[in-house]
Design a protein around this motif. Structure first.
Motif, PDB file in Angstrom:
ATOM      1  N   ARG A  53      -7.752  -3.800   4.657  1.00 17.58           N
ATOM      2  CA  ARG A  53      -7.295  -4.105   3.296  1.00 17.58           C
ATOM      3  C   ARG A  53      -8.289  -3.659   2.236  1.00 17.58           C
ATOM      4  NH1 ARG A  53      -3.815  -9.001   4.094  1.00 17.58           N
ATOM      5  NH2 ARG A  53      -3.638  -9.126   6.328  1.00 17.58           N
ATOM      6  N   GLU A  54      -9.530  -4.075   2.414  1.00 16.31           N
ATOM      7  CA  GLU A  54     -10.546  -3.799   1.397  1.00 16.31           C
ATOM      8  C   GLU A  54     -10.858  -2.305   1.354  1.00 16.31           C
ATOM      9  OE1 GLU A  54     -10.625  -6.160   3.649  1.00 16.31           O
ATOM     10  OE2 GLU A  54     -10.443  -7.965   2.410  1.00 16.31           O
ATOM     11  N   GLN A  98       0.444  -0.643  -0.109  1.00  8.63           N
ATOM     12  CA  GLN A  98      -0.142  -0.987   1.196  1.00  8.63           C
ATOM     13  C   GLN A  98       0.697  -2.043   1.910  1.00  8.63           C
ATOM     14  OE1 GLN A  98      -3.078   1.611   1.362  1.00  8.63           O
ATOM     15  NE2 GLN A  98      -3.009  -0.013   2.893  1.00  8.63           N
ATOM     16  N   SER A  99       0.766  -1.912   3.218  1.00 11.53           N
ATOM     17  CA  SER A  99       1.307  -2.983   4.037  1.00 11.53           C
ATOM     18  C   SER A  99       0.329  -3.196   5.188  1.00 11.53           C
ATOM     19  CB  SER A  99       2.683  -2.580   4.573  1.00 11.53           C
ATOM     20  OG  SER A  99       3.111  -3.493   5.551  1.00 11.53           O
ATOM     21  N   HIS A 100      -0.039  -4.458   5.424  1.00  8.44           N
ATOM     22  CA  HIS A 100      -1.018  -4.747   6.479  1.00  8.44           C
ATOM     23  C   HIS A 100      -0.477  -5.772   7.464  1.00  8.44           C
ATOM     24  CE1 HIS A 100      -4.389  -2.656   4.558  1.00  8.44           C
ATOM     25  NE2 HIS A 100      -3.872  -3.076   3.420  1.00  8.44           N
ATOM     26  N   LYS A 125       2.651  -4.767  15.566  1.00 11.39           N
ATOM     27  CA  LYS A 125       3.739  -5.211  14.706  1.00 11.39           C
ATOM     28  C   LYS A 125       4.064  -4.156  13.647  1.00 11.39           C
ATOM     29  CE  LYS A 125       3.829  -8.443  11.191  1.00 11.39           C
ATOM     30  NZ  LYS A 125       3.050  -9.443  10.508  1.00 11.39           N
ATOM     31  N   ARG A 161      -7.115 -10.409  11.327  1.00 18.06           N
ATOM     32  CA  ARG A 161      -7.507 -11.191  10.160  1.00 18.06           C
ATOM     33  C   ARG A 161      -7.199 -12.673  10.384  1.00 18.06           C
ATOM     34  NH1 ARG A 161      -8.986  -9.649   5.045  1.00 18.06           N
ATOM     35  NH2 ARG A 161     -10.078  -8.034   6.153  1.00 18.06           N
ATOM     36  N   THR A 197     -10.081 -14.070  12.305  1.00 18.37           N
ATOM     37  CA  THR A 197     -11.258 -14.252  11.459  1.00 18.37           C
ATOM     38  C   THR A 197     -11.124 -15.530  10.647  1.00 18.37           C
ATOM     39  OG1 THR A 197     -11.364 -11.861  11.283  1.00 18.37           O
ATOM     40  CG2 THR A 197     -12.757 -13.114   9.795  1.00 18.37           C
ATOM     41  N   THR A 198      -9.937 -15.749  10.108  1.00 15.56           N
ATOM     42  CA  THR A 198      -9.717 -16.959   9.317  1.00 15.56           C
ATOM     43  C   THR A 198      -9.861 -18.205  10.190  1.00 15.56           C
ATOM     44  OG1 THR A 198      -8.089 -15.645   8.132  1.00 15.56           O
ATOM     45  CG2 THR A 198      -8.182 -17.963   7.604  1.00 15.56           C
ATOM     46  N   GLU A 224     -12.962 -19.718   8.514  1.00 14.73           N
ATOM     47  CA  GLU A 224     -12.513 -20.670   7.508  1.00 14.73           C
ATOM     48  C   GLU A 224     -12.179 -22.015   8.127  1.00 14.73           C
ATOM     49  OE1 GLU A 224     -11.480 -21.764   3.552  1.00 14.73           O
ATOM     50  OE2 GLU A 224     -12.781 -20.281   4.469  1.00 14.73           O
ATOM     51  N   ARG A 225     -11.499 -21.983   9.265  1.00  9.27           N
ATOM     52  CA  ARG A 225     -11.104 -23.242   9.891  1.00  9.27           C
ATOM     53  C   ARG A 225     -12.190 -23.790  10.796  1.00  9.27           C
ATOM     54  NH1 ARG A 225      -5.749 -21.725  12.683  1.00  9.27           N
ATOM     55  NH2 ARG A 225      -5.808 -23.861  13.418  1.00  9.27           N
ATOM     56  N   GLU A 246     -14.988  -5.933  10.354  1.00 10.95           N
ATOM     57  CA  GLU A 246     -14.470  -7.256  10.029  1.00 10.95           C
ATOM     58  C   GLU A 246     -15.608  -8.291  10.044  1.00 10.95           C
ATOM     59  OE1 GLU A 246     -11.453  -7.676   9.071  1.00 10.95           O
ATOM     60  OE2 GLU A 246     -10.874  -9.752   9.414  1.00 10.95           O
ATOM     61  N   LEU A 254     -17.683  -7.856   6.975  1.00  9.75           N
ATOM     62  CA  LEU A 254     -16.935  -8.334   5.820  1.00  9.75           C
ATOM     63  C   LEU A 254     -16.993  -9.859   5.735  1.00  9.75           C
ATOM     64  CD1 LEU A 254     -15.039  -7.294   3.519  1.00  9.75           C
ATOM     65  CD2 LEU A 254     -13.161  -8.001   4.974  1.00  9.75           C
ATOM     66  N   SER A 255     -16.913 -10.512   6.903  1.00  9.38           N
ATOM     67  CA  SER A 255     -17.010 -11.974   6.912  1.00  9.38           C
ATOM     68  C   SER A 255     -18.350 -12.419   6.353  1.00  9.38           C
ATOM     69  CB  SER A 255     -16.857 -12.526   8.331  1.00  9.38           C
ATOM     70  OG  SER A 255     -15.728 -11.995   8.930  1.00  9.38           O
ATOM     71  N   LEU A 275     -18.081 -14.584   3.071  1.00 13.51           N
ATOM     72  CA  LEU A 275     -18.180 -16.010   3.335  1.00 13.51           C
ATOM     73  C   LEU A 275     -19.618 -16.489   3.443  1.00 13.51           C
ATOM     74  CD1 LEU A 275     -15.289 -15.973   5.902  1.00 13.51           C
ATOM     75  CD2 LEU A 275     -15.168 -16.951   3.635  1.00 13.51           C
TER      76      LEU A 275
END
Lengths: 335, 300
Positions: free
Chosen positions: A36-37, A62-64, A69, A196, A199-200, A204-205, A217, A220-221, A225
C-alpha cells in the motif's frame, strides 16, 4: 519571425490535435497486501513523470488484499491494467485463464520482479522468548502469527522458507522438513487471510510471540508503531520475488497498454528503485542497493527455483487441496 | 375466530406482577443484564467515538473530507438510495400479494423471502460473482457488451438489494394479514379503482410498519460488509463503501481515520435506533388497532 512562431504553434497544435490536448488516463493496479505505502508513493512519482513526458494526466487506482484473493478477483473480471502480486504462481493462475501469455515472466528484467524481499521474524521488544532462528519457532509454547498460505502469498513464502531451512539442516530430508514445518504450524495462534491482517493481529492486538513477516512489512511496523518490536533475521531465508505484469486482455480492451507498460518499466528506473528501497523493498539496481546496504541485513537466501523447482511445482506439492499443508495443518489440532 | 385474538383489547401497558421471585433474583438479573449491556454495547460504542476524536475535532473533520473517504460516503449513500426504494416497492408488492390473495406456492414464497436472512453474506456475494463474474454464467456475454457488474457499482447494489430484501416484506406481511381485506373490499364496493384503494386505504393503514421496515432496510444497506466485500474489488475511491473503507484505513495504521468513518456508521446506527423506537410505537399501535377492530367487527 512572428509568422514563423505562429506557424510552429499551428504545426504543434495540428500534431497534438489528433488526440485532443492532455488526455486523462486511468489505470488500476491490483496488488497484494503490504504494498500500500509503496504504491502510494510510486503512483504520485509516476504521475509526475508521465505528465512531464507526455503531458497526459494519469490517475492510478489501487486495490489491495491477499495475493491469491486478488488474482481470483482479476480472473473473475476485476479490470486490472497491471497486477503487482506477491508471487509468480498467482500470476500464472491469471495466465491459465488466457488473460496474459504464459511467458509473462520473461517480458521484464529480473523475472519481472523490480524489487525483492525476504521473510524475517518480528518479535516483541527485547526478544523475551529469545527467538533467533527457525528451530526456535518449533519449540513448544511459542505462539506464532502468520497468514494462511491458501490465501496469502506472503504466507506461502513463510512456509517455504521454514521448509527450506529444515531441508538444509545436517541430515535434512523431506520427511524431517514435513515434521518440522508441522511443528511450527501447530504453534500458530492466529491464521489471518492476508499479511496485513497478521501484522495487525500481532502488532495492534498484541497476540503471539513472533510474526513471520515480509521484511518490508516488518520495517513498516517498526516505523508506524514505534519501537515496541525488534526484527530478527534467521540464518537462512528465502529470496521473495514479487512479480509484476501488464494484463494484456484488459489493456488491449481499454487501450492503455502504452501507459501501463511505462508504469511497470519506471519501477526499474533509479527513481522507482529509490522509492522501493525507501519503502523497505530490496532494490535490483546495484547502485541503489549499495546506497541502502545497511538497511537490508545480509543472510543466506535460497530461491524457489533452487529448492522447490519453481512456483508451479511448489504450489502443487504444498498448497493444492490435500497437499502437504493440508496434511500438516488441522485447525484446532492438539499440539 | 374472535376468541383466538381477544388479547389486544384487554391488554394494558402495565400488567400485574405475574412472577413471585424474591428480590435478590430480580436484582441479580437486572445487574447482569445491565452490565452485559455496558460491557458489550456501550463500551465499544464509546470507544469508537473516543478513538475517532482522540486527535481532536480538526483531524476528525480532515480525515472525513479526504477524497477516498468522501467517495466511500457517496457510494454508500448511492447504494442505499437505489437498494432501499427497490426493496420498498418489492416489499409492498410481496406483502400485498401474500396478505390479500390466496394462490398456490404462497408458503414457498414466504419461505424464500427469508432466504437472505439465513444465507451467509459471503455466499450472497459469491452467487453474483458466479453469475456475473468473467468466469460466470453471463460473464462472456457481459464482457462482449462491455457491461460491468461485478467489481463495479451495479454489483454492490445487487448484493445489497439481496441482503436487505426481507426487511420491508417481513415487517408488512403480519401487519397486512392482521388488517385483512374488509376495508379494501368496502372501497371497491364504493367504486374505488385499484390505485385508489392502494393510496387511500391500504397505504395509510400500513405506513408506520412500512416506515419501520424501511429504516431497518436502510441501516443494513449502509452497514453491509460481507456480501459487498466479495463483489467490490476494493478499488479505493471507486468501489469502497464506508464499511470497507473502515477496514482499509484500519489496516493502513490510519486509526484516527478508520474510527472517524466508523463513528459515522455508529451515528447512523444511533439515529436508526431512535427513529426505530419512535416508529415502532406507532407501528405497534397501528397493529393493535387493526386487531381490535377485527375482533370487534367479527364479534358483533
Amino acid at each position: 519571425m512572428k509568422l514563423k512562431a505562429l506557424f510552429s504553434v499551428l504545426a504543434a497544435t495540428a500534431l497534438i490535435g489528433g488526440n485532443a490536448l492532455a488526455a486523462d488516463v486511468e489505470l488500476l493496479n491490483v496488488s497484494y497486501d503490504p504494498t500500500r505505502e509503496l504504491y502510494q508513493d510510486y503512483n504520485a512519482a509516476f504521475a509526475k513523470y508521465w505528465k512531464a513526458k507526455t503531458g497526459d494526466n494519469v490517475k492510478i487506482s489501487q486495490s489491495h488484499g491477499g495475493a491469491g484473493k486478488q488474482a481470483r478477483a482479476v480472473i473473475d473480471g476485476l479490470e486490472a491494467d497491471v497486477v503487482t502480486l506477491a508471487l509468480a504462481y498467482d500470476i500464472d493462475a491469471i495466465a491459465d485463464r488466457n488473460l496474459i501469455p504464459q511467458d509473462w515472466q520473461k517480458r521484464l528484467p529480473h523475472n519481472a520482479s523490480p524489487y525483492t524481499s525476504t521473510i524475517v521474524f518480528l518479535v516483541r521488544k527485547g526478544n523475551p522468548k529469545n527467538l533467533k532462528d527457525w528451530s526456535d519457532l518449533a519449540k513448544p509454547g511459542i505462539e506464532i502469527i502468520t497468514p494462511n498460505p491458501k490465501t496469502s502469498g506472503g504466507a506461502r513464502w513463510n512456509y517455504l522458507a521454514a521448509w527450506a531451512y529444515a531441508l538444509q539442516q545436517p541430515g535434512g530430508n523431506e520427511a524431517k522438513a514435513k515434521e518440522f514445518v508441522g511443528q511450527i504450524y501447530r504453534n500458530v495462534k492466529v491464521l489471518d487471510s492476508g499479511a496485513r491482517g497478521s501484522t495487525t493481529t500481532f502488532a495492534e492486538r498484541g497476540i503471539g510471540d513472533v510474526l513471520l513477516a515480509w521484511e518490508n512489512e516488518a520495517y513498516l511496523s517498526l516505523k508506524e508503531l514505534g519501537d515496541k518490536f525488534e526484527i530478527v533475521v534467521p540464518s537462512l531465508s528465502i529470496l521473495a520475488e514479487p512479480p509484476i505484469t501488464v494484463v494484456d486482455k484488459v489493456v488491449d480492451k481499454r487501450g492503455t497498454r502504452k501507459v501501463a507498460q511505462a508504469y511497470l518499466e519506471y519501477l526499474y528506473s533509479p527513481e522507482g528503485q529509490e522509492i522501493a528501497a525507501r519503502n523497505f523493498y530490496r532494490p535490483q539496481d546495484p547502485k541503489i542497493s549499495a546506497k541502502y546496504a545497511d538497511k537490508f541485513v545480509k543472510t543466506r537466501l535460497i530461491t524457489i527455483d533452487q529448492v522447490f523447482g519453481g512456483w508451479r511445482n511448489a504450489q502443487k506439492v504444498h498448497f493444492s487441496d490435500g497437499g502437504v499443508f493440508d496434511q500438516i495443518y488441522a485447525p484446532g489440532a492438539k499440539r | 375466530m374472535s376468541a383466538s385474538i381477544a388479547l389486544p383489547g384487554a391488554t394494558d401497558r402495565y400488567e400485574a406482577p405475574s412472577t413471585r421471585e424474591p428480590l435478590w433474583v430480580k436484582v441479580t438479573l437486572i445487574t447482569l443484564a445491565l452490565s452485559f449491556f455496558a460491557v458489550f454495547l456501550l463500551l465499544p460504542l464509546g470507544t469508537v467515538f473516543a478513538e475517532a476524536l482522540r486527535k481532536g475535532w480538526g483531524t476528525y473533520l480532515t480525515v472525513l473530507v479526504e477524497p477516498d473517504a468522501l467517495a466511500s460516503i457517496r457510494l454508500t449513500l448511492l447504494v442505499a438510495a437505489i437498494a432501499v426504494p427497490l426493496n420498498l416497492v418489492f416489499g409492498v408488492a410481496a406483502a400485498w400479494a401474500i396478505a390479500k390473495f390466496e394462490f398456490p406456492g404462497k408458503r414457498l414464497l414466504i419461505t424464500f423471502i427469508d432466504l437472505p436472512f439465513s444465507v451467509s453474506p459471503v455466499i450472497s456475494g459469491l452467487i453474483y460473482v458466479l453469475m456475473f463474474g468473467a468466469q460466470g454464467w453471463f460473464g462472456p456475454w457481459l464482457a462482449e457488451h462491455d457491461v460491468k457488474i461485478i467489481f463495479a457499482v451495479p454489483g454492490i447494489v445487487l448484493a445489497t438489494v439481496f441482503v436487505t430484501f426481507p426487511f420491508v416484506a417481513r415487517e408488512l406481511i403480519p401487519l397486512m394479514e392482521a388488517q385483512g381485506t374488509e376495508e379494501e373490499e368496502a372501497a371497491v364496493v364504493l367504486g374505488a379503482s385499484g390505485w385508489q384503494v392502494f393510496w387511500h386505504t391500504t397505504l395509510p393503514n400500513i405506513k408506520w410498519g412500512l416506515l419501520y421496515g424501511v429504516i431497518l432496510c436502510n441501516a443494513r444497506a449502509m452497514g453491509e460488509f460481507g456480501a459487498v466485500s466479495v463483489v467490490s474489488g476494493h478499488i479505493r475511491g471507486k468501489t469502497n463503501t464506508m464499511p470497507l473503507h473502515v477496514e482499509i484505513l484500519y489496516n493502513e495504521y490510519n486509526y484516527a481515520a478508520a474510527f472517524a468513518v466508523a463513528s459515522l456508521l455508529a451515528l447512523l446506527a444511533l439515529v436508526t435506533l431512535g427513529l426505530k423506537a419512535l416508529v415502532e410505537r406507532q407501528a405497534n399501535r397501528q397493529r393493535r388497532e387493526a386487531l381490535r377492530e377485527r375482533a370487534e367487527s367479527s364479534g358483533e
